[in-house]
Design an enzyme around this catalytic site. Structure first.
Site, PDB file in Angstrom:
ATOM      1  N   HIS A   1       8.695  15.573   7.674  1.00 16.00           N
ATOM      2  CA  HIS A   1       7.552  15.129   6.877  1.00 16.00           C
ATOM      3  C   HIS A   1       7.776  15.346   5.380  1.00 16.00           C
ATOM      4  CE1 HIS A   1       3.261  14.267   6.328  1.00 16.00           C
ATOM      5  NE2 HIS A   1       3.262  15.236   5.429  1.00 16.00           N
TER       6      HIS A   1
ATOM      7  N   CYS B   1      -0.377  14.595  10.513  1.00 15.59           N
ATOM      8  CA  CYS B   1       0.297  13.356  10.095  1.00 15.59           C
ATOM      9  C   CYS B   1       0.478  12.399  11.266  1.00 15.59           C
ATOM     10  CB  CYS B   1       1.660  13.700   9.481  1.00 15.59           C
ATOM     11  SG  CYS B   1       2.700  12.255   9.230  1.00 15.59           S
TER      12      CYS B   1
ATOM     13  N   CYS C   1       4.421  11.946  12.126  1.00 14.57           N
ATOM     14  CA  CYS C   1       5.294  13.039  12.583  1.00 14.57           C
ATOM     15  C   CYS C   1       5.547  12.933  14.095  1.00 14.57           C
ATOM     16  CB  CYS C   1       4.651  14.391  12.264  1.00 14.57           C
ATOM     17  SG  CYS C   1       5.018  14.970  10.587  1.00 14.57           S
TER      18      CYS C   1
ATOM     19  N   HIS D   1       8.564   6.708   5.047  1.00 10.70           N
ATOM     20  CA  HIS D   1       8.446   5.539   5.936  1.00 10.70           C
ATOM     21  C   HIS D   1       8.382   4.253   5.130  1.00 10.70           C
ATOM     22  CE1 HIS D   1       4.276   6.052   4.641  1.00 10.70           C
ATOM     23  NE2 HIS D   1       4.053   4.796   5.010  1.00 10.70           N
TER      24      HIS D   1
ATOM     25  N   GLN E   1       7.727  -0.328   5.826  1.00 11.63           N
ATOM     26  CA  GLN E   1       7.033  -1.291   6.688  1.00 11.63           C
ATOM     27  C   GLN E   1       7.864  -2.554   6.821  1.00 11.63           C
ATOM     28  OE1 GLN E   1       2.845  -2.131   6.238  1.00 11.63           O
ATOM     29  NE2 GLN E   1       2.621  -0.503   4.718  1.00 11.63           N
TER      30      GLN E   1
ATOM     31  N   ARG F   1       2.687   4.139 -29.663  1.00 13.90           N
ATOM     32  CA  ARG F   1       1.230   4.073 -29.742  1.00 13.90           C
ATOM     33  C   ARG F   1       0.592   5.268 -29.016  1.00 13.90           C
ATOM     34  NH1 ARG F   1       1.795   1.090 -24.975  1.00 13.90           N
ATOM     35  NH2 ARG F   1      -0.089   0.908 -23.743  1.00 13.90           N
TER      36      ARG F   1
ATOM     37  N   ARG G   1       5.106  -0.318 -30.398  1.00  9.73           N
ATOM     38  CA  ARG G   1       4.481  -0.161 -29.084  1.00  9.73           C
ATOM     39  C   ARG G   1       4.862   1.156 -28.410  1.00  9.73           C
ATOM     40  NH1 ARG G   1       1.175  -2.921 -27.002  1.00  9.73           N
ATOM     41  NH2 ARG G   1       1.566  -2.053 -24.953  1.00  9.73           N
TER      42      ARG G   1
ATOM     43  N   SER H   1      -0.025   5.502   2.043  1.00  8.55           N
ATOM     44  CA  SER H   1      -1.091   6.271   2.668  1.00  8.55           C
ATOM     45  C   SER H   1      -0.639   7.649   3.132  1.00  8.55           C
ATOM     46  CB  SER H   1      -1.626   5.487   3.869  1.00  8.55           C
ATOM     47  OG  SER H   1      -0.584   5.290   4.809  1.00  8.55           O
TER      48      SER H   1
ATOM     49  N   TYR I   1      -3.733  -8.399 -21.433  1.00  6.79           N
ATOM     50  CA  TYR I   1      -2.822  -9.469 -21.848  1.00  6.79           C
ATOM     51  C   TYR I   1      -1.920  -9.903 -20.694  1.00  6.79           C
ATOM     52  CZ  TYR I   1       0.074 -12.275 -24.921  1.00  6.79           C
ATOM     53  OH  TYR I   1       0.722 -13.334 -25.499  1.00  6.79           O
ATOM     54  N   GLU I   2      -1.451  -8.907 -19.934  1.00  5.31           N
ATOM     55  CA  GLU I   2      -0.550  -9.235 -18.809  1.00  5.31           C
ATOM     56  C   GLU I   2      -1.222 -10.147 -17.790  1.00  5.31           C
ATOM     57  OE1 GLU I   2      -0.756  -6.132 -19.997  1.00  5.31           O
ATOM     58  OE2 GLU I   2       1.242  -5.232 -20.082  1.00  5.31           O
TER      59      GLU I   2
ATOM     60  N   HIS J   1      19.531  -9.111  -2.154  1.00  3.67           N
ATOM     61  CA  HIS J   1      19.239  -8.106  -3.179  1.00  3.67           C
ATOM     62  C   HIS J   1      17.970  -7.350  -2.798  1.00  3.67           C
ATOM     63  CE1 HIS J   1      17.030 -11.774  -4.317  1.00  3.67           C
ATOM     64  NE2 HIS J   1      16.124 -10.962  -4.814  1.00  3.67           N
TER      65      HIS J   1
ATOM     66  N   GLU K   1      11.947 -17.903  -5.116  1.00 12.92           N
ATOM     67  CA  GLU K   1      13.345 -17.473  -5.252  1.00 12.92           C
ATOM     68  C   GLU K   1      14.268 -18.466  -4.559  1.00 12.92           C
ATOM     69  OE1 GLU K   1      14.451 -13.498  -4.245  1.00 12.92           O
ATOM     70  OE2 GLU K   1      13.021 -12.592  -5.641  1.00 12.92           O
TER      71      GLU K   1
ATOM     72  N   ASN L   1       6.527   1.294   0.333  1.00 14.01           N
ATOM     73  CA  ASN L   1       5.627   1.704  -0.743  1.00 14.01           C
ATOM     74  C   ASN L   1       5.768   3.201  -0.827  1.00 14.01           C
ATOM     75  OD1 ASN L   1       4.463  -0.863  -1.049  1.00 14.01           O
ATOM     76  ND2 ASN L   1       2.976  -0.440   0.573  1.00 14.01           N
TER      77      ASN L   1
ATOM     78  N   HIS M   1       4.895  11.137   4.440  1.00 12.99           N
ATOM     79  CA  HIS M   1       5.988  11.134   5.427  1.00 12.99           C
ATOM     80  C   HIS M   1       6.883   9.924   5.113  1.00 12.99           C
ATOM     81  CE1 HIS M   1       7.402  12.308   9.566  1.00 12.99           C
ATOM     82  NE2 HIS M   1       8.121  11.226   9.281  1.00 12.99           N
TER      83      HIS M   1
ATOM     84  N   LYS N   1       2.011   2.344 -16.153  1.00 13.27           N
ATOM     85  CA  LYS N   1       1.857   1.048 -16.814  1.00 13.27           C
ATOM     86  C   LYS N   1       0.744   0.288 -16.104  1.00 13.27           C
ATOM     87  CE  LYS N   1       3.179  -3.116 -18.409  1.00 13.27           C
ATOM     88  NZ  LYS N   1       2.898  -3.484 -19.788  1.00 13.27           N
ATOM     89  N   PHE N   2      -0.228  -0.194 -16.851  1.00  9.09           N
ATOM     90  CA  PHE N   2      -1.278  -1.019 -16.258  1.00  9.09           C
ATOM     91  C   PHE N   2      -0.977  -2.484 -16.555  1.00  9.09           C
ATOM     92  CE2 PHE N   2      -3.466   3.062 -16.769  1.00  9.09           C
ATOM     93  CZ  PHE N   2      -4.037   3.203 -15.513  1.00  9.09           C
TER      94      PHE N   2
HETATM   95  P1  H2U Z   1       1.635   2.637   3.969  1.00 11.19           P
HETATM   96  O1  H2U Z   1       1.716   4.099   3.779  1.00 11.19           O
HETATM   97  O2  H2U Z   1       2.678   1.886   3.125  1.00 11.19           O
HETATM   98  O3  H2U Z   1       0.244   2.178   3.794  1.00 11.19           O
HETATM   99  O4  H2U Z   1       2.044   2.367   5.491  1.00 11.19           O
HETATM  100  C1  H2U Z   1       1.488   3.034   6.569  1.00 11.19           C
HETATM  101  C2  H2U Z   1       1.113   2.029   7.620  1.00 11.19           C
HETATM  102  O5  H2U Z   1       0.844   2.751   8.811  1.00 11.19           O
HETATM  103  C3  H2U Z   1      -0.134   1.225   7.296  1.00 11.19           C
HETATM  104  O6  H2U Z   1       0.220  -0.148   7.235  1.00 11.19           O
HETATM  105  C4  H2U Z   1      -0.147   2.066   9.526  1.00 11.19           C
HETATM  106  C5  H2U Z   1      -1.071   1.495   8.463  1.00 11.19           C
HETATM  107  O7  H2U Z   1      -1.650   0.309   8.939  1.00 11.19           O
HETATM  108  N1  H2U Z   1      -0.775   3.020  10.454  1.00 11.19           N
HETATM  109  C6  H2U Z   1      -0.617   2.840  11.812  1.00 11.19           C
HETATM  110  O8  H2U Z   1      -0.025   1.845  12.238  1.00 11.19           O
HETATM  111  N2  H2U Z   1      -1.129   3.767  12.676  1.00 11.19           N
HETATM  112  C7  H2U Z   1      -1.818   4.880  12.283  1.00 11.19           C
HETATM  113  O9  H2U Z   1      -2.205   5.687  13.112  1.00 11.19           O
HETATM  114  C8  H2U Z   1      -2.142   5.073  10.855  1.00 11.19           C
HETATM  115  C9  H2U Z   1      -1.497   4.134   9.888  1.00 11.19           C
END
Ligand code: H2U
Length: 324
Positions: free
Chosen positions: A92, A29, A32, A143, A145, A8, A5, A138, A293-294, A273, A159, A130, A141, A288-289
């Site tokens: 940023h 941004c 910012c 950050h 959540q 491949r 594997r 998105s 199979y997954e 954790h 869990e 993320n 910068h 990795k996709f």
């Molecule tokens: P992600 O980059 O993990 O998507 O997180 C950015 C979050 O910022 C996203 O949940 C929020 C989006 O809803 N957001 C705001 O609250 N205000 C904004 O002006 C743009 C994005």
């Protein structure tokens, strides 16, 4: 895993790695300092970390009254919650591993303060990050959540149940029993300090999937002492630097904290954790996709957890951007 594997041929998708040169301040941004967000609100000129209520919250504290359904096939219930965005730095162009340990420590303090605050009124507080476009982030910068909810989501419920069953059967904390054996064997251990360990878990399915956990029995982030918070900031810097150094590119992932729920139940079976789920497999562009199979049968691994841990141990702990 079959040894074939790894060899491949790959004719799948290649993406260009994310741009690494970013300005320290981006007027476009929405995270910012001083800039306007989608809601029309303006961010303060923050100097360290900054938290605001997500302008597009998926969970709401004021939920419309709807009719609950106890239909055995199609259950409907009302859930209530809050979503927040947490900015790790006013800069940023930085990511967590590029920040100073003292700055990462402020992020640790922020996580703890948010859990203490939201945990008073919510049963579950999911803190996560993320990182990278590949993981749906998105904005580069730095950050994360927080989604706080009145209910225990499925992953956490599972869990909770499994840790509870193990505790009842063995009178031991499941994750600490695993940790003890991992430290004895050391093959899947990536790095450790006197308070924390990072390892690639035995069950890892994502390439370079890892967990970070305290060495002593800790239920929640809010139980960490000052020294453990310092050590956490240190190990995060080193571990995430190693992630970036694997392919000498910003390493995408989803990470998040799991600890005992915030209600007043008995959660002695829990161990705090953090999970790290990165999607990259062989380079900054080859991922990795989890398909075929997954999705239809079960997860299969392209690399073993032992090999992933070895790669992470062997890669430099000095960030590639500093070395060049
Ligand atoms: P992600 O980059 O993990 O998507 O997180 C950015 C979050 O910022 C996203 O949940 C929020 C989006 O809803 N957001 C705001 O609250 N205000 C904004 O002006 C743009 C994005």
């Amino acid at each position: 895993m079959s040894p074939h594997r790894m060899e491949r041929p790959w004719r799948g998708r290649h993406e260009s790695s994310e741009k690494s040169e970013q300005p320290g301040y981006d007027p476009e941004c929405y995270l910012c300092p001083g800039n306007e967000r989608a809601s029309g609100e303006r961010n303060p000129h923050y100097k360290s970390t900054f938290v605001f209520a997500n302008d597009y919250s998926a969970l709401l504290s004021d939920v419309p009254v709807i009719e609950r359904s106890n239909n055995d096939l199609f259950k409907i219930d009302v859930i209530q919650g809050t979503c927040r965005v947490i900015c790790f730095s006013p800069r940023h162009d930085l990511s967590l591993p590029e920040m100073q340990v003292s700055e990462i420590r402020r992020v640790v303090d922020l996580w703890i303060a948010q859990l203490a605050d939201l945990g008073q009124t919510h049963r579950w507080v999911q803190i996560f990050e993320n990182k990278g476009e590949m993981m749906g982030c998105s904005n580069s910068h730095p950050h994360g959540q927080i989604w706080a909810s009145s209910f225990l989501p499925d992953e956490v419920s599972n869990e909770d149940l499994n840790q509870k069953i193990y505790y009842e059967q063995h009178d031991e904390v499941l994750i600490l029993s695993c940790l003890e054996r991992e430290l004895e064997d050391a093959e899947r251990v990536v790095l450790e300090n006197d308070s924390w360990v990072v390892l690639v878990p035995f069950w890892a399915v994502w390439p370079f999937e890892s967990i970070l956990l305290p060495k002593r029995h800790v239920l929640r982030l809010t139980e960490l002492n000052d020294r453990e918070c310092d050590r956490l900031a240190e190990i995060l810097k080193e571990f995430l630097t190693r992630y970036d150094n694997l392919f000498e590119a910003p390493f995408p992932y989803t990470m998040g904290w799991h600890g005992a729920p915030s209600d007043d139940g008995d959660y002695i079976h829990w161990q705090l954790h953090a999970h790290f789920y990165p999607p990259l497999l062989r380079s900054a562009t080859v991922k990795k996709f989890m398909v075929g199979y997954e999705m239809l049968a079960e997860a299969q691994r392209d690399i073993t957890p032992e090999w992933a841990a070895k790669c992470l141990r062997e890669v430099s702990s000095i960030h590639y951007k500093v070395r060049i």
